[in-house]
Design an enzyme around this catalytic site. Structure first.
Site, PDB file in Angstrom:
ATOM      1  N   GLY A  14       0.553  -0.874  -0.033  1.00  0.00           N
ATOM      2  CA  GLY A  14      -0.367  -0.376   0.078  1.00  0.00           C
ATOM      3  C   GLY A  14       0.367   1.417  -0.160  1.00  0.00           C
ATOM      4  CD  GLU A  15       1.008   4.745  -3.412  1.00  0.00           C
ATOM      5  OE1 GLU A  15       0.626   6.589  -3.808  1.00  0.00           O
ATOM      6  OE2 GLU A  15       1.316   4.098  -4.380  1.00  0.00           O
ATOM      7  N   GLY A  16       0.877   5.122   1.128  1.00  0.00           N
ATOM      8  CA  GLY A  16       0.049   6.843   1.852  1.00  0.00           C
ATOM      9  C   GLY A  16       0.194   8.227   0.742  1.00  0.00           C
ATOM     10  CB  VAL A  21       4.157  -0.040   2.843  1.00  0.00           C
ATOM     11  CG1 VAL A  21       4.657  -1.475   4.001  1.00  0.00           C
ATOM     12  CG2 VAL A  21       4.006   0.955   4.046  1.00  0.00           C
ATOM     13  CE  LYS A  36       5.976   3.799   7.584  1.00  0.00           C
ATOM     14  NZ  LYS A  36       5.902   4.503   8.727  1.00  0.00           N
ATOM     15  CG  ASP A 134      -0.653   9.355  14.795  1.00  0.00           C
ATOM     16  OD1 ASP A 134      -1.850   9.919  14.689  1.00  0.00           O
ATOM     17  OD2 ASP A 134      -0.363   9.110  13.595  1.00  0.00           O
TER      18      ASP A 134
END
Length: 225
Positions: A14-16, A21, A36, A134
Site C-alpha cells: 500500500g501507500e500513503g 510499503v 516503508k 498518534d
C-alpha cells in the site's frame, strides 16, 4: 521495483501521502518483512521536506529500541539526502480500522483484551521515555490470532529524555487529546486519551466527538474535556 536496499521486493502492500510499503524478503534471516520507503519528492518538498525528514528519522531511530510483544518491531533503517527506508515486522492482518465500523464490531471480550494489550505496549513505551502521539486504529496492526495486535508507526513519537523540539500540527485530530489539539506540551497521558477514543469507537462503531468538518470536531474536543 525489484529491491529496496538489501531486501528483494515480493509485492506492494500500500501507500500513503508520503511513503509506500512493500512486502520484502529478508535474505539474512529468511523472513518476510514490511519495508516503508519514503517518496524522494517528499524529502525534496521545499515547504515541508525538513519536517517529513524529521518524522521519518524519528521512527528510524527507534530501530531495535522498543522490544515488546505488542509493538511492531523495527529491524533496520536507512535515511539519505533524498531517500529513506524502514524495515519493520510484517503483520499480515492489516489494521484495526475495519473493526470500527458499526456492522463489523468485535465481541466485547475481544475488544477489552485488545485494549489491555495496547495499554501494556503504551506503558512499556512510556517507561522507555517514548510517547507515541498518534494512537489510532490505523496504527494498530491486527495479527493472526483474535487478540494479537501490534502498535506501529512511531513517526510522531517524542522521546522526552532527549533534547528535541516537539512536532506540532500533524496527527489525527479525531483521536487527539485536548492538549495535543491545542499544540501544548504533552506527555504519556495523551496516548492514554487516544487509546480511550479508539476503544470507544471499537465498542460503539462511532467516535465520541463528531463534526461536519475538522474544525467543529476540534471545537468539541477542546470544549468538552
Amino acid at each position: 521495483m525489484e529491491q529496496i536496499a538489501n531486501y528483494p521486493v515480493l509485492r506492494k502492500l500500500g501507500e500513503g501521502a508520503t511513503s509506500e510499503v512493500f512486502l520484502c524478503q529478508d535474505p539474512f534471516r529468511g523472513r518476510e518483512v514490511a519495508v516503508k520507503r519514503i517518496f524522494p519528492e517528499t524529502l525534496r518538498d521545499p515547504g515541508r521536506g525538513r519536517l517529513f525528514r524529521k518524522l521519518f528519522f524519528t521512527e528510524a531511530s527507534l530501530a531495535g529500541k522498543l522490544e515488546h510483544p505488542h509493538i511492531a518491531q523495527i529491524y533496520d533503517a536507512g535515511v539519505g539526502e533524498d531517500s529513506g527506508y524502514i524495515v519493520m515486522e510484517y503483520v499480515p492482518g492489516g489494521t484495526m480500522e475495519r473493526f470500527c465500523a458499526p456492522e463489523n464490531l468485535l465481541p466485547i471480550e475481544q475488544t477489552v483484551e485488545i485494549a489491555f494489550k495496547c495499554a501494556r505496549a503504551i506503558a512499556y513505551a512510556h517507561a522507555q521515555g517514548v510517547t507515541h502521539r498518534d494512537i489510532k486504529p490505523g496504527n494498530i496492526l491486527y495479527a493472526a490470532s483474535p487478540t494479537d495486535v501490534r502498535i506501529g508507526d512511531f513517526g510522531l513519537a517524542q522521546k522526552f529524555s532527549a533534547e528535541t523540539t516537539q512536532i506540532t500540527g500533524i496527527g489525527s485530530p479525531a483521536y487527539m487529546s485536548p492538549e495535543q489539539v491545542r499544540e501544548e506540551i504533552v506527555d504519556h497521558r495523551t496516548d492514554i486519551y487516544s487509546l480511550g477514543v479508539v476503544m470507544y469507537q471499537m465498542l460503539t462503531g462511532r467516535l465520541p466527538f463528531r463534526g461536519t468538518n475538522k474544525f467543529t470536531m476540534i471545537y468539541q474536543i477542546t470544549q468538552y474535556d
